[in-house]
Structures are given as C-alpha cells and as structure tokens.
Motif scaffolding. Structure first.
Motif, mmCIF file in Angstrom:
data_model
loop_
_atom_site.group_PDB
_atom_site.id
_atom_site.type_symbol
_atom_site.label_atom_id
_atom_site.label_comp_id
_atom_site.label_asym_id
_atom_site.label_seq_id
_atom_site.Cartn_x
_atom_site.Cartn_y
_atom_site.Cartn_z
ATOM 1 N N SER A 132 0.833 -1.160 -0.487
ATOM 2 C CA SER A 132 -0.048 0.223 0.151
ATOM 3 C C SER A 132 0.871 0.997 -0.478
ATOM 4 C CB SER A 132 -1.004 0.541 1.257
ATOM 5 O OG SER A 132 -1.857 0.950 1.515
ATOM 6 N N LEU A 133 0.343 2.414 -0.775
ATOM 7 C CA LEU A 133 1.475 3.063 -0.745
ATOM 8 C C LEU A 133 0.636 4.130 1.373
ATOM 9 C CD1 LEU A 133 1.274 4.411 -4.359
ATOM 10 C CD2 LEU A 133 3.211 3.327 -2.737
ATOM 11 N N ASP A 134 -0.789 3.629 1.431
ATOM 12 C CA ASP A 134 -0.785 4.454 2.337
ATOM 13 C C ASP A 134 -0.400 3.799 3.301
ATOM 14 O OD1 ASP A 134 -2.578 5.311 4.814
ATOM 15 O OD2 ASP A 134 -4.293 5.153 4.237
ATOM 16 N N PRO A 135 1.175 5.528 4.105
ATOM 17 C CA PRO A 135 1.477 4.379 5.653
ATOM 18 C C PRO A 135 0.630 3.147 6.448
ATOM 19 C CG PRO A 135 2.145 6.943 4.835
ATOM 20 C CD PRO A 135 0.758 5.677 4.341
ATOM 21 N N ARG A 136 -0.603 4.267 7.035
ATOM 22 C CA ARG A 136 -1.781 3.197 7.964
ATOM 23 C C ARG A 136 -1.560 1.962 7.219
ATOM 24 N NH1 ARG A 136 -5.710 8.300 8.578
ATOM 25 N NH2 ARG A 136 -5.487 8.296 6.549
ATOM 26 N N LEU A 137 -1.873 1.852 5.946
ATOM 27 C CA LEU A 137 -2.593 0.363 5.162
ATOM 28 C C LEU A 137 -1.234 -0.472 5.617
ATOM 29 C CD1 LEU A 137 -4.728 -1.012 4.183
ATOM 30 C CD2 LEU A 137 -4.839 -0.002 2.345
ATOM 31 N N PHE A 138 -0.085 0.182 5.330
ATOM 32 C CA PHE A 138 0.985 -0.112 5.203
ATOM 33 C C PHE A 138 1.401 -1.456 6.025
ATOM 34 C CE2 PHE A 138 5.178 -1.348 5.330
ATOM 35 C CZ PHE A 138 6.240 -1.371 3.854
ATOM 36 N N GLY A 143 2.433 -4.861 9.737
ATOM 37 C CA GLY A 143 2.579 -5.220 11.018
ATOM 38 C C GLY A 143 4.239 -4.498 11.087
ATOM 39 N N GLU A 144 4.599 -3.320 10.580
ATOM 40 C CA GLU A 144 4.934 -2.990 10.834
ATOM 41 C C GLU A 144 5.328 -1.298 10.124
ATOM 42 O OE1 GLU A 144 8.421 -3.258 12.434
ATOM 43 O OE2 GLU A 144 7.411 -5.690 12.828
ATOM 44 N N ASN A 145 5.764 -0.506 11.118
ATOM 45 C CA ASN A 145 5.875 1.290 10.529
ATOM 46 C C ASN A 145 7.194 1.890 9.971
ATOM 47 O OD1 ASN A 145 5.183 3.585 10.394
ATOM 48 N ND2 ASN A 145 5.424 4.197 12.320
ATOM 49 N N LYS A 146 7.083 0.447 8.773
ATOM 50 C CA LYS A 146 8.292 1.035 8.471
ATOM 51 C C LYS A 146 8.041 1.492 6.583
ATOM 52 C CE LYS A 146 11.302 -0.859 10.982
ATOM 53 N NZ LYS A 146 12.445 -0.636 11.827
ATOM 54 N N PHE A 147 7.307 2.320 6.355
ATOM 55 C CA PHE A 147 6.472 3.193 5.290
ATOM 56 C C PHE A 147 7.755 3.464 4.783
ATOM 57 C CE2 PHE A 147 4.928 5.998 2.380
ATOM 58 C CZ PHE A 147 4.434 5.221 1.051
ATOM 59 N N VAL A 167 8.007 -3.690 -7.742
ATOM 60 C CA VAL A 167 7.157 -3.789 -6.465
ATOM 61 C C VAL A 167 6.562 -4.068 -6.522
ATOM 62 C CG1 VAL A 167 6.071 -1.515 -4.787
ATOM 63 C CG2 VAL A 167 8.088 -1.200 -6.626
ATOM 64 N N ASN A 168 5.885 -4.738 -5.597
ATOM 65 C CA ASN A 168 5.152 -6.399 -6.072
ATOM 66 C C ASN A 168 4.029 -6.084 -4.375
ATOM 67 O OD1 ASN A 168 6.734 -8.368 -6.934
ATOM 68 N ND2 ASN A 168 8.032 -8.994 -5.431
ATOM 69 N N VAL A 169 3.173 -5.655 -5.156
ATOM 70 C CA VAL A 169 1.686 -5.869 -4.053
ATOM 71 C C VAL A 169 0.967 -7.179 -3.999
ATOM 72 C CG1 VAL A 169 -0.223 -4.182 -4.395
ATOM 73 C CG2 VAL A 169 1.630 -3.125 -5.117
ATOM 74 N N VAL A 170 0.329 -8.123 -2.844
ATOM 75 C CA VAL A 170 -0.222 -8.535 -3.538
ATOM 76 C C VAL A 170 -2.174 -7.994 -2.723
ATOM 77 C CG1 VAL A 170 -1.021 -10.536 -1.110
ATOM 78 C CG2 VAL A 170 0.922 -10.113 -2.103
ATOM 79 N N LEU A 171 -2.630 -8.375 -4.156
ATOM 80 C CA LEU A 171 -3.997 -8.087 -4.167
ATOM 81 C C LEU A 171 -5.300 -8.140 -3.176
ATOM 82 C CD1 LEU A 171 -4.994 -7.596 -7.653
ATOM 83 C CD2 LEU A 171 -5.033 -5.979 -6.373
ATOM 84 N N MET A 172 -5.517 -7.466 -2.182
ATOM 85 C CA MET A 172 -6.367 -8.411 -0.890
ATOM 86 C C MET A 172 -7.865 -7.458 -1.300
ATOM 87 S SD MET A 172 -4.019 -9.541 1.536
ATOM 88 C CE MET A 172 -3.106 -7.323 1.392
ATOM 89 N N LYS A 173 -8.710 -7.978 -1.428
ATOM 90 C CA LYS A 173 -10.248 -7.469 -1.255
ATOM 91 C C LYS A 173 -10.433 -6.529 0.223
ATOM 92 C CE LYS A 173 -13.330 -10.520 -1.192
ATOM 93 N NZ LYS A 173 -14.668 -11.317 -1.522
ATOM 94 N N ASP A 174 -10.585 -5.324 -0.285
ATOM 95 C CA ASP A 174 -11.575 -5.016 0.758
ATOM 96 C C ASP A 174 -10.019 -3.803 1.727
ATOM 97 O OD1 ASP A 174 -14.142 -5.477 0.569
ATOM 98 O OD2 ASP A 174 -13.843 -7.036 1.283
ATOM 99 N N LEU A 175 -9.334 -4.099 1.535
ATOM 100 C CA LEU A 175 -7.681 -3.358 2.040
ATOM 101 C C LEU A 175 -7.157 -2.651 0.994
ATOM 102 C CD1 LEU A 175 -6.281 -6.843 3.880
ATOM 103 C CD2 LEU A 175 -7.456 -4.640 4.693
ATOM 104 N N ASN A 176 -6.568 -2.897 0.102
ATOM 105 C CA ASN A 176 -6.006 -2.632 -1.704
ATOM 106 C C ASN A 176 -6.032 -2.047 -2.066
ATOM 107 O OD1 ASN A 176 -4.751 -5.018 -1.975
ATOM 108 N ND2 ASN A 176 -2.169 -4.954 -1.486
ATOM 109 N N HIS A 177 -6.942 -3.336 -2.852
ATOM 110 C CA HIS A 177 -7.427 -4.084 -4.268
ATOM 111 C C HIS A 177 -8.134 -2.330 -4.849
ATOM 112 C CE1 HIS A 177 -11.237 -4.479 -3.584
ATOM 113 N NE2 HIS A 177 -11.783 -4.450 -4.111
#
Length: 335
Positions: A132-138, A143-147, A167-177
């Motif tokens: 995610s490009l949103d630090p909070r969602l990242f 589980g780490e505040n390393k964005f 850059v790898n992004v795992v698609l997840m419904k209702d989270l980052n898709h």
C-alpha cells in the motif's frame, strides 16, 4: 565440469518445459508480520541440529543449476537480507559462470543503507514488497511501521544505478485492491514495474483467502481499455503478464495463478533454505539435496538427482481444487 549441452543436460520436464530460473531461499526467517504470510510473526520450526545452507553449499547448488542452463537466480526468504553474509551470497552467485541475472525479493527495510553494497556485489535486479502507498494501511498489512524506510530504499536504489525496480503488491479485497489509481500515479514518472499478485491460498491462510481473494482480471481489463499493451515474455522472465503504456515510465505486471494455463510457461525451480528441491510452490514435498552439497566432487550426482525428480513435476498446481500442497505459508520455501 563443463557447462551441460542442451541436448544432454538442459533441465527439462516431460511436458518439454525448460528451466532457466532458480529461486533460492537462504532463510525462512522474516522480521515483518504480513497478514497474507506470517500474521503472527516468524516462529522457529523446532528443527534440531539443522541450519540454513552455508556459502559453499549455496555456491555448489547454484553451479550445478548453471551448468545445466540456468541463467537467472532469485534470492528469497523469509527476508534474505537478515543473513549477515547476504552480500557475500550475492557475490558468490554473481561470479558463477553462466549466471546472467541475480535478483532478490525483499521487504526493503535495509535497502537505504545497503543497496549500494549489493549492487557492487553483483545484484542486478530488485523486487520490493509494498502492499500500500498509504503508510497506515502499509502498517496494518505488514505489522511494521516501516513505510518511509522502504520508500527511501527504493529511491536510493535508483540513486546507486538501478534502472528499474520491481514492486510487488499482493491484491486483497477490501484492503488495497481499490488503490490502482494511486499506484498508477506513482509509476507515471518512475521506472517501476508494479506487479499485482493475486492472493494465493496456503495451508495456514484459508480464511484470509476466502475473505480477501480478488482476481487480477478486472485490473487487466481496465489497463487494456486505457491503452496499456502487453509486452513479449523473455526466456528467464517470471510468470507476470507485463503491460506498458506510452505515457508512463513505469510498467504493470499481473501475476494470476488461478488463470487457465498459468503453469504452461513455468520455467523456474525452487531450492529451500534447508537444501530441498521444490518442483512447485504448492507441491507435496521437497527433495533433499543437501547430502550432495558437502564437497565439489558430487556435482554429477546432484545434477542426476535434480534431473530424475524433475521428470515427476506435475503439469500444473492444483489450487483450483483447493489443494495447496505442503506449503504452510509463503516464507517457508521462498514464495
């Protein structure tokens, strides 16, 4: 030992798939707690009297694969940079005759400080996980505040000479898709290949898969409708369908393991950090190679064992049937 002739020793299965690409795990330890992999953090398996492949063993297994036509090695984990000798591993692999590409997959938390050393050691390609490009969602996903550390590491990679970062992004419904527009804006002026990876079912993640799996087909259709074009696939490329657009410096890759014929172009084999050959990420078991990595005199036997078991490789995974094999989570054999 001379490099194997294609006619005699090229790694090829009974379906005439040739294998130019080795994914080599060097540890199953990870310091992140990604929801789709290690949500409770890394837990040692309790193995006794065991350790990860050491540098000479890594050198021998890579040489055997290279002598049979492998030209690309991807170093994986867990998080591979947790190995104190990671830079030495890169150097040994890059110096192996026949290896043309040395890649890695990382969570990126050490890139800012160490990526220049890795490049000098021979690391040619980097994949970084940024879900995610949103630090909070990242933070929520990893589980780490390393964005910001990870993003600084990507910029540092460009500064030291990398022409492209994946850059790898795992698609997840209702989270980052829903974040495709934000990602597209990010890569418009950056040479980043953004790779959307469908969430894959593993033994410990059944509920997560049911709740959050979403197909990449909708993204592909949207890209095509907006003028994105499919790139030809290279011999040692991974499974991504890669799209480019004349108005974008970056690219989009889609990895959709549930799509029909996904395994038809399989060109990669895996060796775990414990020295086991895995013919498929979702296979039933691994083949122990470690007893043939003790010295330099065993390469012929090592190649023979790899070749023998390669003939048992299945035509496809069985994810469509809900069969995830023996893979408990993606960190266990390097994803």
């Amino acid at each position: 030992m001379e490099r194997c002739s294609v006619a005699q020793q090229q790694l090829e299965d009974i379906y005439h798939r040739k294998f130019y690409y080795l994914r080599l795990s060097v540890t199953d330890v990870c310091n992140f707690k990604c929801t789709y992999c290690l949500p409770d953090g890394y837990k040692p398996s309790g193995r006794r009297n065991s350790s990860f492949l050491n540098l000479p063993e890594i050198s021998r297994v890579v040489k055997a694969f290279a002598d049979c036509g492998t030209s690309k090695v991807r170093i994986t984990g867990g998080e591979p940079t947790l190995r104190k000798d990671f830079t030495e591993i890169v150097n040994v692999i890059s110096q192996t005759q026949g290896i043309e590409k040395v890649a890695m997959t990382t969570n990126g938390y050490r890139m800012k400080r160490q990526v220049e050393d890795w490049r000098q050691a021979g690391l040619s390609h980097i994949n970084v996980s940024v879900d995610s490009l949103d630090p909070r969602l990242f933070h929520q996903i990893t589980g780490e505040n390393k964005f910001h550390d990870v993003m600084d590491g990507i910029e540092r990679a460009f500064e030291v000479g990398y022409e492209q970062v994946k850059v790898n992004v795992v698609l997840m419904k209702d989270l980052n898709h829903h974040q495709l527009p934000q990602f597209l804006q990010w890569i418009k002026t950056r040479p980043i290949q953004l790779r959307f990876i469908e969430l894959m079912q593993t033994g410990e993640m059944n509920d997560l898969f049911k709740n959050h799996h979403v197909s990449g087909v909708a993204i592909r259709n949207q890209l095509i409708a907006n003028g994105w074009l499919l790139k030809p696939r290279g011999q040692s490329d991974g499974p991504a369908q890669v799209f480019y657009h004349p108005d974008y410096l970056g690219e989009i890759g889609l990895i959709m393991p549930y799509e029909k014929d996904f395994c038809e172009t399989c060109n990669r084999l895996r060796v775990s950090a414990m020295g086991k050959l895995h013919l498929c990420l979702f296979g039933e078991h691994g083949v122990d190679l470690r007893d043939l990595l003790e010295d330099d005199t065993q390469e012929a036997q090592l190649i023979e064992r790899i070749q023998h078991h390669l003939q048992t490789k299945k035509v496809s995974h069985f994810l469509h049937d809900g069969n995830t094999g023996m893979t408990p989570h993606l960190a266990s054999i390097g994803g």
